[in-house]
Design a protein around this motif. Structure first.
Motif, short mmCIF file in Angstrom:
data_model
loop_
_atom_site.label_atom_id
_atom_site.label_comp_id
_atom_site.label_asym_id
_atom_site.label_seq_id
_atom_site.Cartn_x
_atom_site.Cartn_y
_atom_site.Cartn_z
N GLU A 33 0.84 -1.18 0.00
CA GLU A 33 0.00 0.00 0.00
C GLU A 33 0.88 1.24 0.00
OE1 GLU A 33 -3.75 1.86 2.50
OE2 GLU A 33 -2.68 0.14 3.29
N THR A 34 0.67 2.09 -0.99
CA THR A 34 1.37 3.37 -1.06
C THR A 34 0.33 4.47 -0.87
OG1 THR A 34 1.11 3.67 -3.45
CG2 THR A 34 3.02 2.39 -2.71
N GLU A 35 0.77 5.70 -0.91
CA GLU A 35 -0.15 6.83 -0.75
C GLU A 35 -1.21 6.83 -1.84
OE1 GLU A 35 -0.06 11.69 -0.84
OE2 GLU A 35 1.69 10.57 -1.49
N ARG A 36 -0.85 6.41 -3.03
CA ARG A 36 -1.76 6.52 -4.17
C ARG A 36 -2.41 5.23 -4.61
NH1 ARG A 36 -0.33 10.95 -8.31
NH2 ARG A 36 -1.84 9.65 -9.33
N ARG A 37 -1.81 4.07 -4.32
CA ARG A 37 -2.32 2.81 -4.86
C ARG A 37 -2.21 1.67 -3.83
NH1 ARG A 37 -3.52 5.86 -8.36
NH2 ARG A 37 -3.10 5.77 -10.58
N PHE A 38 -2.93 0.62 -4.17
CA PHE A 38 -2.95 -0.63 -3.41
C PHE A 38 -2.63 -1.74 -4.41
CE2 PHE A 38 -5.34 -4.35 -2.03
CZ PHE A 38 -5.07 -4.40 -0.67
N TYR A 39 -1.62 -2.56 -4.09
CA TYR A 39 -1.16 -3.59 -5.02
C TYR A 39 -1.19 -4.96 -4.35
CZ TYR A 39 1.07 0.39 -7.37
OH TYR A 39 1.32 1.59 -7.99
N LEU A 40 -1.38 -5.99 -5.17
CA LEU A 40 -1.13 -7.38 -4.79
C LEU A 40 0.01 -7.84 -5.66
CD1 LEU A 40 -4.81 -8.70 -4.83
CD2 LEU A 40 -3.46 -8.09 -2.82
N THR A 41 0.97 -8.58 -5.07
CA THR A 41 2.12 -9.03 -5.84
C THR A 41 2.76 -10.24 -5.17
OG1 THR A 41 4.18 -8.32 -6.91
CG2 THR A 41 3.76 -7.48 -4.70
N ASN A 42 3.58 -10.94 -5.93
CA ASN A 42 4.37 -12.04 -5.36
C ASN A 42 5.83 -11.67 -5.19
OD1 ASN A 42 2.37 -14.07 -5.02
ND2 ASN A 42 2.33 -14.34 -7.23
N HIS A 43 6.25 -10.58 -5.82
CA HIS A 43 7.65 -10.15 -5.76
C HIS A 43 7.68 -8.65 -5.47
CE1 HIS A 43 8.73 -14.00 -7.50
NE2 HIS A 43 7.79 -13.79 -8.42
N VAL A 44 8.20 -8.30 -4.30
CA VAL A 44 8.30 -6.89 -3.92
C VAL A 44 9.68 -6.62 -3.34
CG1 VAL A 44 7.28 -7.27 -1.63
CG2 VAL A 44 7.23 -4.99 -2.64
N ASP A 45 10.25 -5.49 -3.73
CA ASP A 45 11.54 -5.06 -3.20
C ASP A 45 11.39 -3.61 -2.76
OD1 ASP A 45 14.31 -5.06 -2.58
OD2 ASP A 45 14.76 -4.16 -4.52
N LEU A 46 11.58 -3.36 -1.47
CA LEU A 46 11.45 -2.03 -0.89
C LEU A 46 12.83 -1.56 -0.47
CD1 LEU A 46 9.74 0.32 0.28
CD2 LEU A 46 9.56 -1.03 2.38
N GLN A 47 13.29 -0.45 -1.06
CA GLN A 47 14.61 0.09 -0.75
C GLN A 47 14.49 1.52 -0.24
OE1 GLN A 47 17.56 -1.59 -0.95
NE2 GLN A 47 16.30 -3.37 -1.46
N PRO A 48 14.93 1.75 1.02
CA PRO A 48 14.98 3.14 1.50
C PRO A 48 16.15 3.85 0.84
CG PRO A 48 15.63 1.60 3.24
CD PRO A 48 15.28 0.79 2.04
N ARG A 49 15.93 5.08 0.45
CA ARG A 49 16.96 5.87 -0.20
C ARG A 49 17.02 7.24 0.48
NH1 ARG A 49 19.00 1.81 -3.22
NH2 ARG A 49 17.64 1.11 -4.89
N SER A 50 18.08 7.98 0.20
CA SER A 50 18.14 9.34 0.71
C SER A 50 18.68 10.27 -0.38
CB SER A 50 18.99 9.44 1.97
OG SER A 50 20.31 9.02 1.71
#
Length: 110
Positions: A33-50
């Protein structure tokens, strides 16, 4: 088209989208879940950046996703990349959460 007709149309589209979600949710392992959308997935990669000035943002990549958006003609997406400064929620779907409870009468002792 009157505002009442538009509201009825949007309500029907939302119901149709919910039914599609109900039919496909069992095919996926993660909810994103992001601010704009809701997704279903089997492969997700979340990377914090600066950024160079130290602001934090998130880069989310997903493959073979389904997106909750009633205005999209095709909700299955091969690759998704989201970059956001807002919160991102990733949850693993437990298959037990998807089981439909029985509608029968609870057992009673005689």
């Amino acid at each position: 088209m009157s505002s009442e007709d538009l509201e009825k149309y949007e309500a029907e589209m939302e119901l149709q989208l919910y039914r599609e979600y109900r039919d496909v949710v069992g095919l996926f392992s993660y909810v994103v879940e992001t601010e704009r959308r809701f997704y279903l997935t089997n492969h997700v990669d979340l990377q914090p950046r600066s950024t160079e000035n130290g602001e934090m943002y998130f880069e989310v990549t997903m493959q073979d996703a389904w997106v909750w958006d009633m205005y999209r003609p095709a909700r299955f997406v091969k690759n998704v990349r989201v970059v956001t400064f807002k919160d991102v929620n990733v949850e693993e779907i437990t298959k037990a959460d998807l089981e439909v409870p029985s509608t029968g009468r609870p057992d009673t002792e005689d």
